[in-house]
Motif scaffolding. Sequence first.
Motif, PDB file in Angstrom:
ATOM      1  N   ARG A   3     113.203 -21.099 -17.664  1.00  0.00           N
ATOM      2  CA  ARG A   3     113.705 -20.344 -18.813  1.00  0.00           C
ATOM      3  C   ARG A   3     112.997 -20.709 -20.112  1.00  0.00           C
ATOM      4  N   GLN A   4     112.140 -21.741 -20.018  1.00  0.00           N
ATOM      5  CA  GLN A   4     111.382 -22.136 -21.193  1.00  0.00           C
ATOM      6  C   GLN A   4     110.334 -21.080 -21.547  1.00  0.00           C
ATOM      7  N   HIS A   5     109.877 -20.355 -20.531  1.00  0.00           N
ATOM      8  CA  HIS A   5     108.779 -19.422 -20.769  1.00  0.00           C
ATOM      9  C   HIS A   5     109.178 -18.001 -20.448  1.00  0.00           C
ATOM     10  N   SER A   6     108.609 -17.082 -21.227  1.00  0.00           N
ATOM     11  CA  SER A   6     108.966 -15.693 -20.950  1.00  0.00           C
ATOM     12  C   SER A   6     107.721 -14.847 -20.704  1.00  0.00           C
ATOM     13  N   VAL A   7     107.982 -13.740 -20.019  1.00  0.00           N
ATOM     14  CA  VAL A   7     106.918 -12.838 -19.576  1.00  0.00           C
ATOM     15  C   VAL A   7     107.231 -11.452 -20.126  1.00  0.00           C
ATOM     16  N   PHE A   8     106.190 -10.752 -20.585  1.00  0.00           N
ATOM     17  CA  PHE A   8     106.364  -9.351 -20.969  1.00  0.00           C
ATOM     18  C   PHE A   8     105.191  -8.553 -20.424  1.00  0.00           C
ATOM     19  N   GLU A  35     110.453 -16.507 -11.402  1.00  0.00           N
ATOM     20  CA  GLU A  35     110.022 -17.742 -12.063  1.00  0.00           C
ATOM     21  C   GLU A  35     110.315 -17.783 -13.553  1.00  0.00           C
ATOM     22  N   TYR A  36     110.299 -16.606 -14.211  1.00  0.00           N
ATOM     23  CA  TYR A  36     110.408 -16.593 -15.674  1.00  0.00           C
ATOM     24  C   TYR A  36     111.434 -15.579 -16.143  1.00  0.00           C
ATOM     25  N   GLU A  37     111.720 -15.672 -17.450  1.00  0.00           N
ATOM     26  CA  GLU A  37     112.555 -14.647 -18.050  1.00  0.00           C
ATOM     27  C   GLU A  37     111.644 -13.448 -18.356  1.00  0.00           C
ATOM     28  N   CYS A  38     111.845 -12.358 -17.641  1.00  0.00           N
ATOM     29  CA  CYS A  38     110.879 -11.253 -17.704  1.00  0.00           C
ATOM     30  C   CYS A  38     111.453 -10.009 -18.375  1.00  0.00           C
ATOM     31  N   THR A  39     110.637  -9.380 -19.205  1.00  0.00           N
ATOM     32  CA  THR A  39     110.980  -8.077 -19.785  1.00  0.00           C
ATOM     33  C   THR A  39     109.831  -7.128 -19.478  1.00  0.00           C
ATOM     34  N   TYR A  40     110.159  -5.999 -18.854  1.00  0.00           N
ATOM     35  CA  TYR A  40     109.149  -4.999 -18.524  1.00  0.00           C
ATOM     36  C   TYR A  40     109.521  -3.687 -19.199  1.00  0.00           C
ATOM     37  N   CYS A  41     108.496  -2.955 -19.590  1.00  0.00           N
ATOM     38  CA  CYS A  41     108.751  -1.832 -20.480  1.00  0.00           C
ATOM     39  C   CYS A  41     107.899  -0.617 -20.123  1.00  0.00           C
ATOM     40  N   ALA A 146     106.673 -13.540 -25.915  1.00  0.00           N
ATOM     41  CA  ALA A 146     106.252 -13.800 -24.534  1.00  0.00           C
ATOM     42  C   ALA A 146     105.076 -14.769 -24.479  1.00  0.00           C
ATOM     43  N   ASP A 147     105.148 -15.668 -23.507  1.00  0.00           N
ATOM     44  CA  ASP A 147     104.054 -16.630 -23.293  1.00  0.00           C
ATOM     45  C   ASP A 147     103.015 -16.041 -22.346  1.00  0.00           C
ATOM     46  N   TYR A 148     103.481 -15.239 -21.389  1.00  0.00           N
ATOM     47  CA  TYR A 148     102.575 -14.733 -20.347  1.00  0.00           C
ATOM     48  C   TYR A 148     102.676 -13.222 -20.229  1.00  0.00           C
ATOM     49  N   VAL A 149     101.522 -12.609 -19.945  1.00  0.00           N
ATOM     50  CA  VAL A 149     101.460 -11.150 -19.857  1.00  0.00           C
ATOM     51  C   VAL A 149     100.682 -10.760 -18.586  1.00  0.00           C
ATOM     52  N   PRO A 150     101.384 -10.345 -17.535  1.00  0.00           N
ATOM     53  CA  PRO A 150     100.678  -9.939 -16.323  1.00  0.00           C
ATOM     54  C   PRO A 150     100.065  -8.549 -16.480  1.00  0.00           C
TER      55      PRO A 150
END
Length: 335
Positions: A3-8, A35-41, A146-150
């Motif tokens: 939960r320390q890191h988030s993804v968008f 694995e992460y707190e994810c928000t997709y848009c 967001a820390d990471y962006v796939p």
Amino acid sequence: MNRQHSVFSGIQPTGELHIGNYLGAIANWVKLQDEYECTYCVVDLHAMTMPYEAATLRRNIENMLIDLLACGIDPARAILCVQSMVPEHTELTWIFSCVCSYGDLTRQTQFKDKVDQLEDTQGAFISAGLFTYPVLQAADILLYRADYVPVGKDQEQHLELSREIVRRFNFQFGEYFPEPQVLSTETPKVLSMADPTRKMSKSLGPKHYIGLFEDEKGVRSKVKSAVTDTGAGDLEKMSPGVENLFSLLRATGKVDTHNALMQEYKAGNRRYAPLKDAVADALVELTGGLRARRAEIAADPAAVWKLVGEMSARAREKANVTLREVRQRVGLPLR
Ligand code: TYM
């Protein structure tokens, strides 16, 4: 879950999802939910930067939401929202457009490519929105800090610009935003079937891409006619078309078949029918499963909108935490 890191990440609702979108990005979206707190848009505002029809956009937004749910985006584990239903995206865009330099925007290759494309096919109307598009993309990502962006490889330059905006913002207003990093799959650039010197893309036309929900006949015929090599010429170096087929095989999980066919290739076999058959089988297996799930979800669009309305409201709550902080830092009054 970390939960320390988030993804968008985001995707434009411009019609059918193709296997490039799926293997280059969406498959990773699904995996990262655990694995992460994810928000997709579904980034509908981005889709307005090129010529479009209002009725088609509305239909495409709904279809893309259904596609993503069918791929396995799970409302219990991630937020799936529509960009225009979270108006904070546009507010942060304005603030960022004042810390993004004009010069940086002029260097975006995707802008130049799209201008070329428009000048070829649509006359010469180039919207200001197309030019400032990457600022909206930076706001999408950073609204959720967001820390990471796939994303696939084609988005790397936009991500670099997002990092530049972060550096400028943090320098001017104090350390606040993280510098977002790209997360890639093993196939960050899936190539066109008909012209493997270019990335797979819908804008090149139907011969060039394989739809993720395409029927078996379509998948098989496109793989069969995929450009490989003539079997002559430079046998030391694998052609991009053949490399693309091998990487599709690996990305769809057929590692043993991939390795066996690769061994044959290395032994000098340049007949590609077995490779194409294996790729077609793997893709038919993938698309068949997804098509069945999609049909179930598409049967109840009202339920999809209810879910997405609730998730967009959750996204707004998160977005407002960031905006409050940003307004304070940049000197705007609090509401
Ligand atoms: P879009 O809608 O063009 O594509 C969605 C995702 O699919 C990836 N992709 C590919 N990956 C591998 N091979 C290909 N041939 C291929 N074609 C497309 C893209 O890299 C992308 O990850 N600007 C973005 C949408 C966006 C966004 C964002 C992304 C708006 N805001 C914030 C991340 C974060 C776009 O147009 O993607």
